[in-house]
Motif scaffolding. Structure first.
Motif, PDB file in Angstrom:
ATOM      1  N   LEU A 162       0.859  -1.201   0.000  1.00  0.00           N
ATOM      2  CA  LEU A 162       0.000   0.000   0.000  1.00  0.00           C
ATOM      3  C   LEU A 162       0.886   1.238   0.000  1.00  0.00           C
ATOM      4  CD1 LEU A 162      -2.609  -1.316   2.592  1.00  0.00           C
ATOM      5  CD2 LEU A 162      -2.654  -1.516   0.094  1.00  0.00           C
TER       6      LEU A 162
ATOM      7  N   VAL B 155      -8.339  -4.908  -0.024  1.00  0.00           N
ATOM      8  CA  VAL B 155      -7.218  -5.431   0.763  1.00  0.00           C
ATOM      9  C   VAL B 155      -7.683  -6.687   1.500  1.00  0.00           C
ATOM     10  CG1 VAL B 155      -5.566  -4.923   2.614  1.00  0.00           C
ATOM     11  CG2 VAL B 155      -6.232  -3.105   1.028  1.00  0.00           C
TER      12      VAL B 155
ATOM     13  N   GLY C 174      -4.492  -2.695  -3.406  1.00  0.00           N
ATOM     14  CA  GLY C 174      -5.733  -2.261  -2.780  1.00  0.00           C
ATOM     15  C   GLY C 174      -6.576  -1.389  -3.690  1.00  0.00           C
ATOM     16  N   ASP C 175      -6.349  -1.473  -5.003  1.00  0.00           N
ATOM     17  CA  ASP C 175      -7.143  -0.681  -5.950  1.00  0.00           C
ATOM     18  C   ASP C 175      -7.890  -1.584  -6.915  1.00  0.00           C
ATOM     19  OD1 ASP C 175      -4.869  -1.580  -7.302  1.00  0.00           O
ATOM     20  OD2 ASP C 175      -4.621   0.252  -8.445  1.00  0.00           O
TER      21      ASP C 175
ATOM     22  N   PHE D 232      -5.998   3.194  -0.988  1.00  0.00           N
ATOM     23  CA  PHE D 232      -6.470   1.809  -1.043  1.00  0.00           C
ATOM     24  C   PHE D 232      -7.917   1.653  -0.585  1.00  0.00           C
ATOM     25  CE2 PHE D 232      -4.267   2.446   3.004  1.00  0.00           C
ATOM     26  CZ  PHE D 232      -5.191   1.980   3.916  1.00  0.00           C
TER      27      PHE D 232
END
Ligand code: F6P
Length: 364
Positions: free
Chosen positions: A205, A216, A363-364, A211
């Motif tokens: 991250l 996640v 986390g995208d 994020f």
């Protein structure tokens, strides 16, 4: 006798002493030069009595492999924000730059070499505009300077972060846990990205990509089968969730302009729990270990190249410029260019593509 003054500013990092040594050694090959160091960045010049030391060959002998800086540093205050205590006990900051430039002239100093990162080179740029003969030497563990291909200090930080991941992997696997390692970098995700690839982390991250906690969590859960599994997450200190903000504490030090970053690993642990993570989690904040210790060979070589080039720029009167490594050359750029834009991770960054290629989740 002509005098050159060395200043080290901002956070310390391995390689600063190798630059100082190289400047002194190169200067000693020319007749009539004396090298001096201002103690604790520009503070040494601004203090009464002045705190400067003579840097001769004896003073710099063998320092190329020592971490830190023998002339000390600070990332607070400086010529434009000198702290002054008021009668009522409160503090204000005042601009002492003009007075400092006059003091430098009175001391017979021909040129100043300012070794530092983004903040320090901004100071160099303004002092140069005010007429000071100044040359910058880039330094950063964060790798956030765009006008140079690389700097000393960054590689050891990545190495230390990678070694931390190596150590956390074995304990994570043994306990079926989620481990979160927080690394430095301020607003740049370079240390995290490099350590994630080198250390084989599953999630990375970084500040450049806010994020989504649910993404996640999905990645975390995908690594467990019936409670068996483990995950290593590397989080850059400047990372933050979509719609959220960076984690840190306002500094109580006078003249320290930034939010003191830190704690995002614990915040992430809490956010994952709130999002429904049922696995056991632990957080580690690596902190200043990333800046300490001896410079690796790469740093010593680059720092020595930077030091020699900086003094040669003094000889050539190439003021208002910063030394820059542009493979395969050690060259220079204007201070204006040096501070124009930071070097941040972008979607086009080759290493980002590699990281996604080996399945690292951002986390995208
Ligand atoms: O810029 C170098 C750096 O180590 C950053 O990565 C970090 O956020 C900051 O300095 C820490 O500063 P301090 O030494 O004031 O805690």
């Amino acid at each position: 006798m002509k005098r050159v003054l060395i200043v080290t500013g901002g956070g310390d990092c391995p390689g600063l002493n190798a630059v100082i040594r190289a400047i002194v050694k190169r200067a000693s090959q020319e007749k009539g030069w004396e090298v001096m160091g201002s103690i604790e960045a520009f503070n040494g010049i601004l203090r009464e009595p002045t705190e400067i030391m003579i840097l001769d060959e004896k003073a710099v002998s063998g320092i190329h492999y020592q971490g830190g800086t023998i002339i000390q540093t600070t990332n607070k205050g400086g010529p434009f924000a000198w702290p002054v205590k008021q009668h009522d006990g409160t503090w204000i900051t005042v601009d002492r730059s003009e007075e400092m430039i006059r003091k430098i002239e009175i001391l017979g100093i021909e040129a100043v070499i300012n070794i530092g990162g983004d903040g320090s080179q901004r100071i160099s740029n303004v002092l140069s505009q005010q007429g000071l003969n100044i040359i910058g030497v880039p330094k950063t563990i964060d790798n956030d300077l765009s006008a140079t291909d690389s700097t000393f200090g960054f590689q050891p930080a990545v190495q230390i972060a990678t070694e931390a991941v190596d150590k956390l992997v074995t304990t994570a696997a043994s306990h079926n846990r989620v481990f979160i390692l927080e690394v430095m970098g301020r607003n740049a995700g370079w240390i995290a990205l490099n350590a994630a690839v080198a250390g084989g982390a599953e999630i990375c991250l970084i500040p450049e990509i806010p994020f989504d906690i649910n993404k996640v969590l999905d990645k975390v859960n995908s690594r467990f089968v019936k409670d068996r599994g483990f995950v290593n997450i590397i989080v850059a200190e400047g990372a933050y969730p979509v719609g959220g903000h960076t984690t840190g504490t306002p500094s109580d030090s006078i003249g320290y302009k930034h939010l003191r970053l830190g704690g995002v690993a614990y915040k992430l642990m809490e956010d994952l729990k709130n999002a429904g993570c049922e696995h056991e989690m632990r957080a580690t904040v690596l902190g200043h270990l990333q800046r300490g210790g001896v410079p690796i060979a790469y740093d010593r070589v680059l720092a020595t190249q930077f030091g020699v080039k900086a003094f040669e720029m003094v000889l050539a009167k190439e003021y208002g410029r910063m030394v820059s490594y542009q493979h395969p050359y050690i060259t220079s750029v204007t201070l204006e260019e040096a501070v124009q834009q930071p070097n941040l991770v972008t979607p086009d960054t080759a290493l980002m593509k590699t990281a996604r290629g080996v399945g690292i989740c951002f986390g995208d």
